[in-house]
Design an enzyme around this catalytic site. Structure first.
Site, PDB file in Angstrom:
ATOM      1  N   LYS A  49      17.977  11.485 -10.568  1.00 50.83           N
ATOM      2  CA  LYS A  49      18.706  12.752 -10.539  1.00 50.83           C
ATOM      3  C   LYS A  49      20.098  12.662 -11.173  1.00 50.83           C
ATOM      4  CE  LYS A  49      15.701  15.392  -8.368  1.00 50.83           C
ATOM      5  NZ  LYS A  49      15.225  16.683  -8.835  1.00 50.83           N
TER       6      LYS A  49
HETATM    7  C1  PLP Z   1      13.055  10.840  -4.254  1.00 47.66           C
HETATM    8  C2  PLP Z   1      12.584  11.897  -5.185  1.00 47.66           C
HETATM    9  N1  PLP Z   1      11.451  11.701  -5.836  1.00 47.66           N
HETATM   10  C3  PLP Z   1      10.965  12.657  -6.660  1.00 47.66           C
HETATM   11  C4  PLP Z   1      11.606  13.853  -6.864  1.00 47.66           C
HETATM   12  C5  PLP Z   1      11.001  14.899  -7.750  1.00 47.66           C
HETATM   13  O1  PLP Z   1      11.705  15.128  -8.912  1.00 47.66           O
HETATM   14  P1  PLP Z   1      11.828  16.540  -9.539  1.00 47.66           P
HETATM   15  O2  PLP Z   1      12.729  17.367  -8.673  1.00 47.66           O
HETATM   16  O3  PLP Z   1      12.392  16.325 -10.885  1.00 47.66           O
HETATM   17  O4  PLP Z   1      10.453  17.143  -9.583  1.00 47.66           O
HETATM   18  C6  PLP Z   1      12.812  14.057  -6.206  1.00 47.66           C
HETATM   19  C7  PLP Z   1      13.532  15.297  -6.332  1.00 47.66           C
HETATM   20  O5  PLP Z   1      14.447  15.593  -5.600  1.00 47.66           O
HETATM   21  C8  PLP Z   1      13.320  13.047  -5.359  1.00 47.66           C
HETATM   22  O6  PLP Z   1      14.477  13.198  -4.683  1.00 47.66           O
END
Ligand code: PLP
Length: 461
Positions: A49
């Protein structure tokens, strides 16, 4: 990353360019194909992120939505929050993060450490409820002059961040040979941005989405309908409404992975390879192995480990938490023992000839209560720390280093043995907030009513 010395002028230059590691061939003897893992948990904020935080802020600055001295307000399950905090700190913005209370306490503490005002909201509310974390963030942003709400769920720049950084990195690191890319979605930005880039390079690459069972995304992808959402525990992935950052048209297949399997896989990966993901990385890997079972040796799957396991030491990586929440097999109530209910809580071995200062540190700072006091001579249990007497001398400002723990002992509550029937623990705790359990090494662990309430969920009746 940085200049040619490798020195970065700002933490922001350390975002991205994460390593890709091949899964050891012996990880699962059933798997013949190659699996590559992109370790995005090695970003400065501990997750992928950071990439979207930087891109969304830069684009907001460009559009004039975020001005010098402004405040960033975002709702986040923790990782986007951490990324935005890092960007805010590096660029001099104020920041408020709204986070639901199901998130781990480590994540909440990290946001505070990175300078955010943190607002914790209840997680058990409907998405339309004014207390839902997205609604709270929107309201704060609306009411705070000079603030900007990135709204990662519906922000195109979230998806673009992965299109411009993660996708090209994966393509380059894998030398343009990828058969499958596998990832879960929360906002959908990661899978959609990477999928768009990879499919532009090679339309034959198959994109596989992964979802926890209570999320609506896999069902929506399969049927075009929004179903009722249900509870699940893996953090960061799955959704209760369709986010605009997610593009289902780019996804070729959806797999659903149960929480228990996600957690077991994260733990196996950490313990046997040293790659240390959070629950969603375990979820991705569980889906990868499912997919890989049917693939030949020459096939290559790429997946992502989105965030760092260290943020989940009290959850995914705690055997007690897994047992209490039912992610490990239950124990038949008919045969369960005290040992099936006790927790791996903090323990202390305090001898009667040690100082009161030391005993108070164990009871006060580490919370080992009741604190057993043991005879140096013979190792017998003398009793427990007399807290009333200890508090009395503490409040008089006495020199705790000169006082002996052995002079502050009162009668111990019941002492349970590990092989006693579990019902004895219920009886013992009927009149006490906590009792002691004699452990295999001869020491004493505390066993509280709180632990009993948690531990009783482990039994199958
Ligand atoms: C630990 C974790 N894995 C996967 C994701 C999924 O990513 P995306 O929001 O880009 O779909 C997030 C999103 O907050 C996350 O915090």
């Amino acid at each position: 990353m940085g200049d040619k010395t490798g020195i970065c002028d700002s933490i922001l230059e350390a975002i991205g360019n994460t390593p890709m590691v091949r899964l050891p061939r012996d990880f699962d003897p059933q798997i013949k194909c190659e699996v590559l893992l992109k370790l995005d948990y090695l970003n400065p904020g501990g997750s992928m992120k950071d990439r979207i935080a930087l891109h969304m802020v830069r684009m907001a600055e460009k559009r004039g939505d975020l001005k010098p001295g402004g405040r960033i307000v975002e709702c986040s399950s923790g990782n986007t929050g951490a990324g935005l905090c890092i960007v805010a700190a590096a660029l001099g913005y104020d920041i408020t993060i709204v986070i639901p209370d199901k998130m781990s306490s480590e994540k909440i503490s990290a946001l505070r450490a990175l300078g955010a005002d943190v607002v914790v909201t209840p997680c058990n509310v409907d998405i339309e409820d004014p207390m839902h974390y997205t609604k709270v963030a929107g309201r704060i942003a609306e009411q705070t002059p000079g603030s900007w709400w990135p709204d990662q769920y519906h922000n195109r720049d979230n998806t673009d961040a992965h299109y411009y950084s993660t996708g090209p990195e994966i393509w380059e690191q894998s030398g343009g040979k990828i058969d499958y890319f596998v990832a879960g979605a929360g906002t959908g930005g990661t899978i959609s941005g990477i999928a768009r880039y990879l499919k532009e390079q090679d339309p034959n690459i198959k994109i596989v989405g992964v979802d926890p069972p209570g999320s609506i995304l896999a069902h929506y992808w399969n049927t075009g309908e929004v179903c009722e959402s249900g509870p699940y525990a893996v953090e960061g992935v799955g959704e209760e409404e369709v986010p605009n950052a997610w593009d289902p048209k780019l996804i070729d297949e959806y797999l659903v992975v149960r929480d228990a399997d996600s957690f077991a896989m994260a733990r196996k990966l950490a313990a046997t390879t040293g790659m240390f993901p959070g629950g969603s990385g375990g979820m991705n890997m569980a889906a990868v192995l499912e997919l890989a079972k049917g693939l030949p040796e020459e096939a290559r799957i790429v997946t992502l480990l989105p965030d760092y396991g260290k943020a989940y030491l009290s959850k995914v990586y705690s055997e007690d938490w897994l047992r209490d929440c039912g992610y490990l097999p239950q124990v038949p109530a008919a045969t369960a023992k005290v040992s099936d209910l006790v927790h791996e809580n903090s323990r202390a071995r305090v001898y009667d000839d040690e100082t009161l200062a030391w005993a108070i540190r164990q009871a006060g700072e580490r919370g080992v209560r009741p604190l057993s006091i043991i005879a140096r001579n013979g190792e017998a249990l003398l009793g427990i720390l007399d807290e009333d007497k200890a508090i009395s001398v503490l409040s008089q400002g006495a020199d705790l280093e000169s006082l002996k723990a052995g002079d502050f002992v009162t009668t111990a509550p019941a002492v349970l043995k590990l092989d006693q029937p579990w019902k004895d623990a219920v009886d013992a705790l009927a009149n006490h907030e906590a009792v002691l359990v004699k452990m295999k090494d001869g020491g004493f662990a505390t066993f509280s009513r709180q632990e009993l309430m948690q531990g009783l969920k482990r039994l199958a009746h």
